[in-house]
Write an enzyme that holds these catalytic residues in place. Structure first.
Site, PDB file in Angstrom:
ATOM      1  N   ARG A  16      30.207  44.430  34.841  1.00 17.63           N
ATOM      2  CA  ARG A  16      30.727  43.192  35.463  1.00 17.63           C
ATOM      3  C   ARG A  16      31.687  43.560  36.599  1.00 17.63           C
ATOM      4  NH1 ARG A  16      35.090  41.224  37.125  1.00 17.63           N
ATOM      5  NH2 ARG A  16      36.149  41.709  35.175  1.00 17.63           N
ATOM      6  N   ASP A  17      32.802  44.222  36.309  1.00 12.28           N
ATOM      7  CA  ASP A  17      33.700  44.644  37.402  1.00 12.28           C
ATOM      8  C   ASP A  17      32.965  45.657  38.279  1.00 12.28           C
ATOM      9  OD1 ASP A  17      36.139  45.178  38.877  1.00 12.28           O
ATOM     10  OD2 ASP A  17      37.238  44.500  37.114  1.00 12.28           O
ATOM     11  N   HIS A  20      31.148  44.656  41.512  1.00  9.70           N
ATOM     12  CA  HIS A  20      31.802  44.627  42.837  1.00  9.70           C
ATOM     13  C   HIS A  20      31.487  45.917  43.591  1.00  9.70           C
ATOM     14  CE1 HIS A  20      34.185  41.036  42.075  1.00  9.70           C
ATOM     15  NE2 HIS A  20      34.750  41.569  41.003  1.00  9.70           N
ATOM     16  N   SER A 170      44.813  42.938  38.610  1.00 10.37           N
ATOM     17  CA  SER A 170      43.652  42.909  39.518  1.00 10.37           C
ATOM     18  C   SER A 170      43.821  43.821  40.717  1.00 10.37           C
ATOM     19  CB  SER A 170      43.441  41.490  40.049  1.00 10.37           C
ATOM     20  OG  SER A 170      43.478  40.551  39.028  1.00 10.37           O
ATOM     21  N   HIS A 199      44.002  44.441  31.401  1.00 10.22           N
ATOM     22  CA  HIS A 199      42.885  44.888  32.253  1.00 10.22           C
ATOM     23  C   HIS A 199      43.505  45.602  33.440  1.00 10.22           C
ATOM     24  CE1 HIS A 199      38.978  43.992  34.515  1.00 10.22           C
ATOM     25  NE2 HIS A 199      39.809  44.117  35.547  1.00 10.22           N
ATOM     26  N   HIS A 201      43.467  48.286  36.878  1.00  8.73           N
ATOM     27  CA  HIS A 201      42.735  48.978  37.957  1.00  8.73           C
ATOM     28  C   HIS A 201      43.530  50.218  38.326  1.00  8.73           C
ATOM     29  CE1 HIS A 201      39.306  46.393  39.051  1.00  8.73           C
ATOM     30  NE2 HIS A 201      40.009  45.466  38.396  1.00  8.73           N
ATOM     31  N   TYR A 290      44.023  42.201  45.888  1.00  9.80           N
ATOM     32  CA  TYR A 290      42.887  42.001  44.983  1.00  9.80           C
ATOM     33  C   TYR A 290      41.853  43.118  45.192  1.00  9.80           C
ATOM     34  CZ  TYR A 290      39.871  38.531  42.580  1.00  9.80           C
ATOM     35  OH  TYR A 290      39.103  37.840  41.692  1.00  9.80           O
TER      36      TYR A 290
HETATM   37  C1  LIG Z   1      36.887  38.207  39.450  1.00 10.37           C
HETATM   38  C2  LIG Z   1      37.693  39.460  39.263  1.00 10.37           C
HETATM   39  O1  LIG Z   1      36.939  40.574  39.650  1.00 10.37           O
HETATM   40  C3  LIG Z   1      38.207  39.569  37.852  1.00 10.37           C
HETATM   41  C4  LIG Z   1      38.857  40.883  37.611  1.00 10.37           C
HETATM   42  O2  LIG Z   1      38.253  41.788  37.061  1.00 10.37           O
HETATM   43  C5  LIG Z   1      40.203  41.137  38.115  1.00 10.37           C
HETATM   44  O3  LIG Z   1      40.890  40.185  38.549  1.00 10.37           O
HETATM   45  O4  LIG Z   1      40.616  42.302  38.072  1.00 10.37           O
HETATM   46 MN   LIG Z   2      39.058  43.767  37.559  1.00  8.03          MN
END
Ligand SMILES: C[C@H](O)CC(=O)C(=O)O
Ligand SMILES: [Mn+2]
Length: 341
Positions: A16-17, A20, A170, A199, A201, A290
């Site tokens: 899912r991530d 991107h 994020s 979560h 990064h 982001y």
């Molecule tokens: C929509 C984003 O990719 C959700 C996410 O994984 C994040 O904010 O980090």
């Molecule tokens: Mn993410």
């Protein structure tokens, strides 16, 4: 810091991530192969959707190789014990799309809003909780809100029926102390039975350290992506999380050698580029941008000649949030005109 004996529920993000990082072009066969191998390794939860969640396929976010329904209906029946979740951002995804995902057999949904906009999630969380789904409220860009504000927003999500709330870094901007402050404040405020997740990064190289800090402060669900395959410099790498948590005496139930083989044999070979802290992703973390803006900024650099780094720094200064992807091109045009006048 001791987390010995703690039970941690890992949630796999590469499908899912990682969408991107793959411009949402993961094939159905790749989805099935990676999800099946993660399932075999003991991964309890796997998320499968467009990178921006149900309904993300669009001009603004980018079209995916397949629909969410095609991905979910291919993966879910292949799972022996792993549960599959979908991501849903209210305003992009709708309750009708959630119903379709339920028909595909998802076991959970994570309803994501900007960290100060939990009220946008009421309808979706309430519906999901009523259907008996594992219902998670996912507060994105959590570095932009202090602990008190996040507590307020987490309580809103809990009041709508979320059985778990996530603090989501994020932008990969947080340092372990930032995580500790936020997670411990939320943990103290939520009902004891409401779970708490993190979560991360890896844009500042803190994905693993932040996840450990989150567990130490009271989180019990942690997101990772195999080989880090996620937006920006990627998510905290699942195989690293498994190894580090095992070294610290915490229990994930995931087989380290199996999951590191999935990383090496299946995920790394399908990367379009190395997922690492490079100039662009480091700026994301540094400037608090982001993570999924990275590829947009790089495309704008190619088209308008404005360095992605300058664009990302300005996006950070302007406090841009997810959903404003179209403004990246707008900003590049403005900056390129300013530079040539
Ligand atoms: C929509 C984003 O990719 C959700 C996410 O994984 C994040 O904010 O980090
Ligand atoms: Mn993410």
């Amino acid at each position: 810091m001791t987390i010995e004996g703690r039970k941690i529920t890992l949630h796999e993000m590469s499908l899912r991530d990682g969408m991107h990082a793959k411009r949402h072009q993961i094939s159905i066969d790749q989805m099935i192969a990676i999800a099946s191998a993660a399932d075999e390794a003991g991964m309890p939860w796997i998320e499968v959707t467009h990178g921006d969640g149900l309904g993300g396929a669009s001009v603004n976010y980018g079209f995916a190789a397949h629909t969410d329904v095609a991905y979910l209906s291919a993966v879910v029946p292949k799972m022996k014990s792993a549960k599959v979740s979908a991501l849903l951002l209210p305003g992009i995804g709708t309750v009708d799309m959630l119903k379709e995902a339920i028909d595909c057999g998802i076991s959970g949904v994570r309803v994501a809003t900007h960290c100060t906009e939990a009220d946008c999630a009421e309808q979706h969380i309430t519906y999901a909780a009523k259907t008996g789904l594992d219902t998670v409220g996912f507060l994105m860009m959590s570095h932009r809100a202090g602990p008190d504000k996040l507590v307020e927003q987490a309580l809103l999500m809990e009041s709508y029926g979320a059985n778990c709330v996530y603090c989501t870094d994020s932008a990969g901007h947080m340092l372990p102390d930032d995580v500790t402050a936020r997670i411990s404040a939320i943990r103290a405020a939520l009902k004891p039975e409401t779970e708490l997740g993190f979560h991360g990064h890896h844009n500042l190289g803190m994905g693993i350290a932040n996840s450990v800090a989150a567990v130490a402060a009271g989180a019990n669900r942690i997101d990772g992506a195999i080989a880090g395959l996620g937006a920006g410099a990627g998510n905290a790498a699942t195989e690293l999380l498994v190894a580090v948590f095992e070294r610290m005496g915490a229990v994930t139930g995931v087989d380290l050698f199996k999951i590191m083989d999935v990383a090496e044999d299946l995920v790394v070979p399908m990367m379009d580029r190395p997922i690492r802290v490079d100039r662009g992703s480091l700026v994301l973390g540094y400037a608090g941008v982001y993570s999924s803006f990275l590829l947009f900024a790089e495309r704008a650099e190619k088209r308008y000649g404005v360095p992605a780094r300058d664009l990302l720094l300005e996006l950070g200064r302007r406090g841009m949030v997810g959903g404003q992807e179209d403004m990246i091109e707008d900003l590049a045009l403005t900056m390129s005109r300013a530079a040539s006048s």
